[in-house]
Design a protein around this motif. Structure first.
Motif, PDB file in Angstrom:
ATOM      1  N   LEU A  19      39.584  48.518  51.888  1.00  0.00           N
ATOM      2  CA  LEU A  19      39.349  48.472  50.430  1.00  0.00           C
ATOM      3  C   LEU A  19      38.778  47.120  50.018  1.00  0.00           C
ATOM      4  O   LEU A  19      37.891  47.010  49.180  1.00  0.00           O
ATOM      5  N   LEU A  20      39.311  46.061  50.642  1.00  0.00           N
ATOM      6  CA  LEU A  20      38.901  44.705  50.225  1.00  0.00           C
ATOM      7  C   LEU A  20      37.507  44.342  50.728  1.00  0.00           C
ATOM      8  O   LEU A  20      36.863  43.438  50.185  1.00  0.00           O
ATOM      9  N   THR A  21      37.028  45.040  51.760  1.00  0.00           N
ATOM     10  CA  THR A  21      35.658  44.719  52.199  1.00  0.00           C
ATOM     11  C   THR A  21      34.654  45.547  51.406  1.00  0.00           C
ATOM     12  O   THR A  21      33.463  45.285  51.451  1.00  0.00           O
ATOM     13  N   ARG A  22      35.162  46.534  50.636  1.00  0.00           N
ATOM     14  CA  ARG A  22      34.199  47.406  49.956  1.00  0.00           C
ATOM     15  C   ARG A  22      34.071  47.132  48.471  1.00  0.00           C
ATOM     16  O   ARG A  22      33.123  47.557  47.821  1.00  0.00           O
ATOM     17  N   GLY A  23      35.113  46.440  47.913  1.00  0.00           N
ATOM     18  CA  GLY A  23      35.019  46.278  46.456  1.00  0.00           C
ATOM     19  C   GLY A  23      35.416  44.877  46.007  1.00  0.00           C
ATOM     20  O   GLY A  23      35.888  44.070  46.799  1.00  0.00           O
ATOM     21  N   LYS A  24      35.176  44.648  44.715  1.00  0.00           N
ATOM     22  CA  LYS A  24      35.565  43.356  44.104  1.00  0.00           C
ATOM     23  C   LYS A  24      37.070  43.381  43.846  1.00  0.00           C
ATOM     24  O   LYS A  24      37.575  44.362  43.294  1.00  0.00           O
ATOM     25  N   ALA A  25      37.775  42.337  44.252  1.00  0.00           N
ATOM     26  CA  ALA A  25      39.237  42.325  44.078  1.00  0.00           C
ATOM     27  C   ALA A  25      39.661  41.154  43.200  1.00  0.00           C
ATOM     28  O   ALA A  25      38.947  40.146  43.076  1.00  0.00           O
ATOM     29  N   VAL A  26      40.842  41.330  42.595  1.00  0.00           N
ATOM     30  CA  VAL A  26      41.488  40.214  41.900  1.00  0.00           C
ATOM     31  C   VAL A  26      42.963  40.262  42.296  1.00  0.00           C
ATOM     32  O   VAL A  26      43.513  41.354  42.530  1.00  0.00           O
ATOM     33  N   ALA A  27      43.579  39.098  42.447  1.00  0.00           N
ATOM     34  CA  ALA A  27      44.982  39.055  42.898  1.00  0.00           C
ATOM     35  C   ALA A  27      45.891  38.728  41.714  1.00  0.00           C
ATOM     36  O   ALA A  27      45.528  37.940  40.831  1.00  0.00           O
ATOM     37  N   LEU A  28      47.069  39.352  41.708  1.00  0.00           N
ATOM     38  CA  LEU A  28      48.147  38.967  40.784  1.00  0.00           C
ATOM     39  C   LEU A  28      49.303  38.504  41.659  1.00  0.00           C
ATOM     40  O   LEU A  28      49.768  39.261  42.509  1.00  0.00           O
ATOM     41  N   LEU A 101      35.900  37.378  48.558  1.00  0.00           N
ATOM     42  CA  LEU A 101      36.547  38.698  48.722  1.00  0.00           C
ATOM     43  C   LEU A 101      37.465  38.967  47.537  1.00  0.00           C
ATOM     44  O   LEU A 101      37.665  40.101  47.120  1.00  0.00           O
ATOM     45  N   VAL A 102      38.067  37.901  47.035  1.00  0.00           N
ATOM     46  CA  VAL A 102      38.928  37.975  45.843  1.00  0.00           C
ATOM     47  C   VAL A 102      38.302  37.049  44.802  1.00  0.00           C
ATOM     48  O   VAL A 102      37.994  35.882  45.112  1.00  0.00           O
ATOM     49  N   GLU A 103      38.054  37.615  43.624  1.00  0.00           N
ATOM     50  CA  GLU A 103      37.325  36.803  42.627  1.00  0.00           C
ATOM     51  C   GLU A 103      38.190  35.653  42.085  1.00  0.00           C
ATOM     52  O   GLU A 103      37.686  34.537  41.895  1.00  0.00           O
ATOM     53  N   CYS A 104      39.475  35.942  41.865  1.00  0.00           N
ATOM     54  CA  CYS A 104      40.333  34.926  41.258  1.00  0.00           C
ATOM     55  C   CYS A 104      41.809  35.284  41.511  1.00  0.00           C
ATOM     56  O   CYS A 104      42.139  36.454  41.757  1.00  0.00           O
ATOM     57  N   VAL A 105      42.654  34.277  41.490  1.00  0.00           N
ATOM     58  CA  VAL A 105      44.113  34.511  41.600  1.00  0.00           C
ATOM     59  C   VAL A 105      44.709  34.339  40.208  1.00  0.00           C
ATOM     60  O   VAL A 105      44.662  33.241  39.627  1.00  0.00           O
ATOM     61  N   VAL A 106      45.216  35.425  39.659  1.00  0.00           N
ATOM     62  CA  VAL A 106      45.939  35.368  38.382  1.00  0.00           C
ATOM     63  C   VAL A 106      47.405  35.247  38.754  1.00  0.00           C
ATOM     64  O   VAL A 106      47.930  36.088  39.492  1.00  0.00           O
ATOM     65  N   THR A 107      48.060  34.157  38.339  1.00  0.00           N
ATOM     66  CA  THR A 107      49.439  33.955  38.789  1.00  0.00           C
ATOM     67  C   THR A 107      50.423  33.860  37.632  1.00  0.00           C
ATOM     68  O   THR A 107      50.089  33.350  36.563  1.00  0.00           O
ATOM     69  N   GLN A 108      51.619  34.383  37.881  1.00  0.00           N
ATOM     70  CA  GLN A 108      52.738  34.221  36.946  1.00  0.00           C
ATOM     71  C   GLN A 108      53.485  32.931  37.287  1.00  0.00           C
ATOM     72  O   GLN A 108      54.347  32.506  36.527  1.00  0.00           O
ATOM     73  N   ASN A 109      53.179  32.363  38.424  1.00  0.00           N
ATOM     74  CA  ASN A 109      53.943  31.220  38.916  1.00  0.00           C
ATOM     75  C   ASN A 109      53.591  29.945  38.154  1.00  0.00           C
ATOM     76  O   ASN A 109      52.419  29.715  37.828  1.00  0.00           O
ATOM     77  N   VAL A 110      54.601  29.159  37.883  1.00  0.00           N
ATOM     78  CA  VAL A 110      54.383  27.886  37.181  1.00  0.00           C
ATOM     79  C   VAL A 110      54.314  26.731  38.184  1.00  0.00           C
ATOM     80  O   VAL A 110      54.019  25.604  37.805  1.00  0.00           O
TER      81      VAL A 110
END
Ligand code: APR
Ligand code: ZN
Length: 257
Positions: A19-28, A101-110
């Motif tokens: 899946l990650l080689t075929r599409g644009k991903a974003v991480a949470l 492969l991952v556009e950005c990391v959206v994090t809840q972590n402080v």
């Protein structure tokens, strides 16, 4: 790709890599990605909320009532995070962003472990514990040393607070807008180390799903987002992410990309 992923072994990793080689991903990400750096989670077995009550420490009312107690808890966490190091999960995820492969990391972590792993794009939904903010004039300062007692604003002398989002407070507008935009245009939401119970963060991967995208979950335990997952990798982030990166690189090499 049939819905409902299985959670063990290489099959789940292979499906996630495909899946990650075929599409644009974003991480949470959530506290779980920092667990292997020695930073406790909130709700797990040895989580912070097992020992402390969020209402007494992570709300504007708690700060109003006893800023010294709140700062005692945050100073302890700041000290722990300063001693922590990014783990192999942070490093592998940063590499996925560097490779596009991952556009950005959206994090809840402080904590600042994604930043210290040199992740090129980090959106912090819940603020930054390593920064203090004046309760009156809004002046911000990055803590060099661990604050002792209730720190005072160097500009106006008022009490400083941690620059984090407390329960009952709104998320930073710009960060939330950017996060919604990222998940709206992603083909894959890579959800790592979060129990998926705190909104609006937990709703973000569902935006990707609603648009016909996929949800990959990396977490040793089931979560509130597991029912929406297309692939479930029941493994610690510091183990699963390096393996996933290797599989993706192998798949790209085989395809000659
Ligand atoms: N790798 C991956 N996941 C892990 C690991 C690990 N090594 N260890 C624990 N986890 C998982 C747990 O199974 C759990 O699902 O991390 C998750 C941590 O969940 P929480 O403690 O609820 O943390 P999080 O989801 O980030 O909390 C969201 O709640 O208290 C507020 O503002 C705070 O940002 C936080 C928000
Ligand atoms: Zn001030």
């Amino acid at each position: 790709m049939p819905r409902g992923g299985e959670g063990y072994g290489n099959r789940a990793l292979e499906r996630a890599a495909a899946l990650l080689t075929r599409g644009k991903a974003v991480a949470l990400t959530g506290a779980g990605i920092s667990a292997d750096s020695g930073v406790p989670t909130f709700r797990g077995e040895d989580g912070l909320w097992r020992r402390y009550r969020p209402e007494e420490l992570a709300t504007p009312e708690a700060f109003q009532k006893d800023p010294g107690l709140v700062w005692e808890w945050y100073s302890w966490r700041i000290e722990m995070i300063k001693k922590a190091r990014p783990n192999a999960g942070h490093v592998a995820l940063a590499e996925m962003v560097k490779l596009g492969l991952v556009e950005c990391v959206v994090t809840q972590n402080v904590d600042d472990l994604h930043e210290r792993a040199c992740t090129p794009c980090v959106v912090k939904l819940h603020g930054n514990i390593m920064v203090g903010r004046c309760t009156s004039c809004g002046f911000r300062v990055r803590w060099e040393d661990v604050p002792k007692g209730v720190p005072r604003c160097p500009q106006c002398g008022s009490a400083m607070r941690p620059d984090v989002v407390w329960f009952g407070e709104a998320l930073p507008e710009e960060a939330l807008t950017k996060a919604i935009e990222l998940f709206s245009r992603a083909d894959v939401a890579l959800v790592i180390g979060t129990s998926g119970v705190v909104r609006p963060a937990a709703d973000l991967p569902l935006i990707t799903k609603e648009k016909g995208g996929y949800l990959i979950e990396i977490n040793p335990e089931p979560t509130a987002l597991t029912p929406y997952a297309d692939v479930v990798i029941r493994e610690r982030a510091s183990v699963a992410l390096p393996k996933l990166l290797d599989m993706i690189l192998e798949a790209l090499r085989v395809r000659g990309e």
